[in-house]
Design a protein around this motif. Structure first.
Motif, short mmCIF file in Angstrom:
data_model
loop_
_atom_site.label_atom_id
_atom_site.label_comp_id
_atom_site.label_asym_id
_atom_site.label_seq_id
_atom_site.Cartn_x
_atom_site.Cartn_y
_atom_site.Cartn_z
N LEU A 127 3.81 4.34 -0.25
CA LEU A 127 2.75 5.17 -0.80
C LEU A 127 1.63 4.37 -1.44
CD1 LEU A 127 5.01 7.89 -2.48
CD2 LEU A 127 3.83 8.03 -0.27
N LEU A 128 0.41 4.87 -1.26
CA LEU A 128 -0.78 4.28 -1.87
C LEU A 128 -1.51 5.34 -2.67
CD1 LEU A 128 -2.10 2.29 1.19
CD2 LEU A 128 -1.62 1.27 -1.02
N ASP A 129 -2.10 4.93 -3.76
CA ASP A 129 -2.88 5.84 -4.59
C ASP A 129 -4.22 6.14 -3.91
OD1 ASP A 129 -3.38 7.51 -6.72
OD2 ASP A 129 -3.55 5.92 -8.22
N ILE A 130 -4.92 7.12 -4.48
CA ILE A 130 -6.18 7.60 -3.90
C ILE A 130 -7.37 7.24 -4.78
CG2 ILE A 130 -5.07 9.53 -2.73
CD1 ILE A 130 -6.19 11.30 -5.11
N ASP A 131 -8.54 7.34 -4.19
CA ASP A 131 -9.78 7.22 -4.95
C ASP A 131 -9.95 8.48 -5.79
OD1 ASP A 131 -12.71 5.86 -5.05
OD2 ASP A 131 -12.89 8.06 -4.95
N PRO A 132 -10.25 8.38 -7.09
CA PRO A 132 -10.28 9.57 -7.94
C PRO A 132 -11.47 10.49 -7.68
CG PRO A 132 -11.00 7.65 -9.18
CD PRO A 132 -10.50 7.15 -7.86
N GLU A 133 -12.49 10.01 -6.98
CA GLU A 133 -13.68 10.82 -6.73
C GLU A 133 -13.64 11.51 -5.36
OE1 GLU A 133 -15.67 11.25 -9.21
OE2 GLU A 133 -14.68 9.72 -10.44
N SER A 134 -13.28 10.75 -4.33
CA SER A 134 -13.27 11.32 -2.97
C SER A 134 -11.91 11.89 -2.58
CB SER A 134 -13.67 10.26 -1.95
OG SER A 134 -12.67 9.26 -1.85
N ASP A 194 -7.54 4.83 -1.55
CA ASP A 194 -8.29 3.87 -2.35
C ASP A 194 -8.34 2.56 -1.57
OD1 ASP A 194 -9.15 1.93 -4.16
OD2 ASP A 194 -8.21 2.92 -5.87
N LEU A 195 -9.50 2.28 -0.96
CA LEU A 195 -9.61 1.10 -0.09
C LEU A 195 -9.60 -0.20 -0.88
CD1 LEU A 195 -12.10 2.30 2.66
CD2 LEU A 195 -9.60 2.46 2.58
N ASP A 196 -10.11 -0.20 -2.11
CA ASP A 196 -10.03 -1.39 -2.96
C ASP A 196 -8.57 -1.73 -3.23
OD1 ASP A 196 -12.79 -1.68 -3.14
OD2 ASP A 196 -12.93 -0.46 -4.97
N LEU A 197 -7.80 -0.73 -3.57
CA LEU A 197 -6.38 -0.92 -3.84
C LEU A 197 -5.65 -1.39 -2.58
CD1 LEU A 197 -4.02 -0.51 -5.90
CD2 LEU A 197 -3.80 1.81 -4.97
N LEU A 198 -5.97 -0.78 -1.44
CA LEU A 198 -5.37 -1.18 -0.18
C LEU A 198 -5.64 -2.65 0.12
CD1 LEU A 198 -3.99 -0.56 2.56
CD2 LEU A 198 -6.25 0.14 3.41
N GLN A 199 -6.90 -3.07 -0.08
CA GLN A 199 -7.26 -4.46 0.19
C GLN A 199 -6.49 -5.41 -0.71
OE1 GLN A 199 -10.23 -5.79 2.36
NE2 GLN A 199 -8.63 -7.33 2.13
N ARG A 200 -6.41 -5.10 -2.00
CA ARG A 200 -5.70 -5.96 -2.93
C ARG A 200 -4.21 -6.04 -2.59
NH1 ARG A 200 -9.32 -3.50 -6.61
NH2 ARG A 200 -7.77 -1.97 -7.30
N PHE A 201 -3.64 -4.90 -2.26
CA PHE A 201 -2.22 -4.86 -1.93
C PHE A 201 -1.91 -5.69 -0.68
CE2 PHE A 201 0.90 -2.76 0.88
CZ PHE A 201 2.06 -3.08 0.18
N LEU A 202 -2.68 -5.50 0.36
CA LEU A 202 -2.41 -6.23 1.60
C LEU A 202 -2.61 -7.72 1.43
CD1 LEU A 202 -4.05 -3.83 4.22
CD2 LEU A 202 -1.61 -4.18 3.81
N THR A 203 -3.59 -8.09 0.60
CA THR A 203 -3.85 -9.51 0.36
C THR A 203 -2.77 -10.18 -0.47
OG1 THR A 203 -6.25 -9.13 0.49
CG2 THR A 203 -5.53 -11.15 -0.60
N SER A 204 -2.30 -9.48 -1.50
CA SER A 204 -1.38 -10.12 -2.45
C SER A 204 0.10 -9.88 -2.15
CB SER A 204 -1.68 -9.64 -3.87
OG SER A 204 -1.45 -8.23 -3.98
N ASP A 243 -15.60 2.43 8.46
CA ASP A 243 -15.93 1.07 8.88
C ASP A 243 -15.11 0.05 8.10
OD1 ASP A 243 -17.78 2.02 10.68
OD2 ASP A 243 -19.53 1.63 9.41
N ARG A 244 -15.03 0.28 6.80
CA ARG A 244 -14.27 -0.65 5.96
C ARG A 244 -12.77 -0.56 6.26
NH1 ARG A 244 -13.62 -0.92 -0.63
NH2 ARG A 244 -12.54 -2.94 -0.64
N LEU A 245 -12.25 0.65 6.43
CA LEU A 245 -10.84 0.80 6.75
C LEU A 245 -10.50 0.10 8.06
CD1 LEU A 245 -8.04 2.02 6.22
CD2 LEU A 245 -8.79 4.07 7.45
#
Length: 378
Positions: free
Chosen positions: A97-104, A108-118, A152-154
């Motif tokens: 499971l991944l968390d969501i962006d609180p506005e849209s 949460d693509l920032d969270l996804l990027q950090r998770f996949l990287t680390s 595009d980012r995803l």
């Protein structure tokens, strides 16, 4: 009662269904199945569209075709309808499971990027979780309420990390990202035609893919893997996930009205936003830049959600809370959940969906707004 989201059957539904009844072609054979598939493919720009019995069956089929199974992870948002995770569980894979962006309210693509990287690593074109060296076989973004994330980012993130995409676009028929339709970005996409969706077949779904080989495999797998038109010979374990002709007939009639239905939904969305802006503590879902949403089900946030929910339903304005986050359900409570602030829980606790049927009159929309204002001004 002003209904939450019911079908709008105002076209050729009766005519097409009568033809099915008159000719006896009501089951899985019949011309309307292929006509419906062709109509959906043409509308979305998907090279291939394969009908099935519901959106969940479409997701399950897509994962089977990607070879997802026991020991694999599939990334998915914590805030979604339960069918997303159920489809993963059918394959014996484990949702991650991944968390969501609180506005849209999208991934949460920032969270996804950090998770996949680390927390993950790649080897021979495959992504693995560092904690246990198990494969992350795919990611399943959900286009919540017809909104979408920055596709595009995803796509770039998934290319960099060797992750196939299966789009849960079951709520997003007609939504686009920079002109490209939801469901056509990943290896697979799906649509749902449940009775509450923007178009309906009563029950039904569609699988999208741009790959001819995968399309043929999807049709084969969803039609019991039967190899011969005469003999009952099946070459693998298949699924009886076929959409029947009489429901496809309804779907074709609905597709003829879809552009009009989308325009109605957009007018409704604009009306609600204009009339409820500044009322109480109401906050609207933020639409991602580049997205043209289908505005399927109008939902907003308020700290007084539970009070408002009771108030509206008691006065004949049918309203519903948002989905319970997946990690709050008993069968999924122990899943790994990647989060920093648990936005999914906060959105769930404050989000309410209000009447969004395509057939609502201006008077009914006005009554919904008046009743909500009455609550906040009481």
């Amino acid at each position: 009662m002003i209904p939450l989201s019911i079908p709008h059957l105002a076209g050729n539904e009766w005519t097409y269904v009568k033809e099915c009844l008159d000719t006896g072609w009501v089951s899985t054979a019949g011309a309307y199945v292929s006509k419906f598939e062709e109509s959906i493919a043409s509308f979305t720009g998907s090279r291939h569209a394969i009908s099935c019995m519901n959106g969940t069956a479409g997701l399950h089929t897509a994962m089977n075709l990607l070879g997802i199974g026991t020991g694999d992870y599939v990334l998915a948002p914590n805030l979604t309808f339960v069918a997303t995770l159920n489809a993963i569980s059918y394959t014996k894979a484990e949702p991650l499971l991944l968390d969501i962006d609180p506005e849209s309210w999208q991934l949460d693509l920032d969270l996804l990027q950090r998770f996949l990287t680390s927390d993950t690593y790649g080897k021979a074109g495959v992504r693995y979780l560092k904690a246990d060296d198990r494969r992350i076989a795919a990611i399943m973004p959900v286009h919540v309420l017809g909104n979408m994330c920055d596709m595009d980012r995803l796509l770039a993130i998934c290319r960099d990390h060797d992750l196939p995409i299966i789009e849960d676009s079951t709520e997003a028929l007609g939504s686009t990202w920079k002109g490209k339709h939801a469901g056509t970005f990943g290896t697979f996409g799906t649509s749902s035609f449940n009775g509450n969706k923007i178009i309906t077949t009563g029950g039904g779904g569609m699988i999208f893919t741009q790959d001819a080989v995968l399309a043929d495999r999807a049709k084969h797998l969803t039609t019991t893997a039967k190899t011969d038109p005469l003999d009952y010979f099946h070459d693998e374990v298949g699924y009886n996930y076929r959409l029947v002709n009489v429901l496809a007939a309804i779907g074709l009639a609905q597709m003829e009205q879809l552009p009009e239905l989308i325009q109605y939904k957009k007018r409704m969305d604009a009306f609600y936003r204009a009339q409820l802006s500044g009322v109480g503590d109401i906050q609207f879902q933020q639409i991602t830049d580049g997205v043209d949403p289908n505005c399927w089900l109008f939902t907003f946030r308020t700290a007084r959600m539970r009070e408002l929910l009771t108030f509206l339903n008691d006065r004949g304005v049918q309203s519903r809370p948002f989905w319970t986050p997946m990690n709050q359900l008993p069968m999924y409570a122990s899943l790994r959940y990647v989060t920093e602030r648990n936005h999914a829980s906060r959105v769930h606790a404050t989000a309410i969906s209000i009447p969004s049927s395509s057939g609502l009159s201006e008077a009914q929309l006005g009554e919904v707004v008046t009743t909500i204002r009455e609550f906040y001004h009481a």
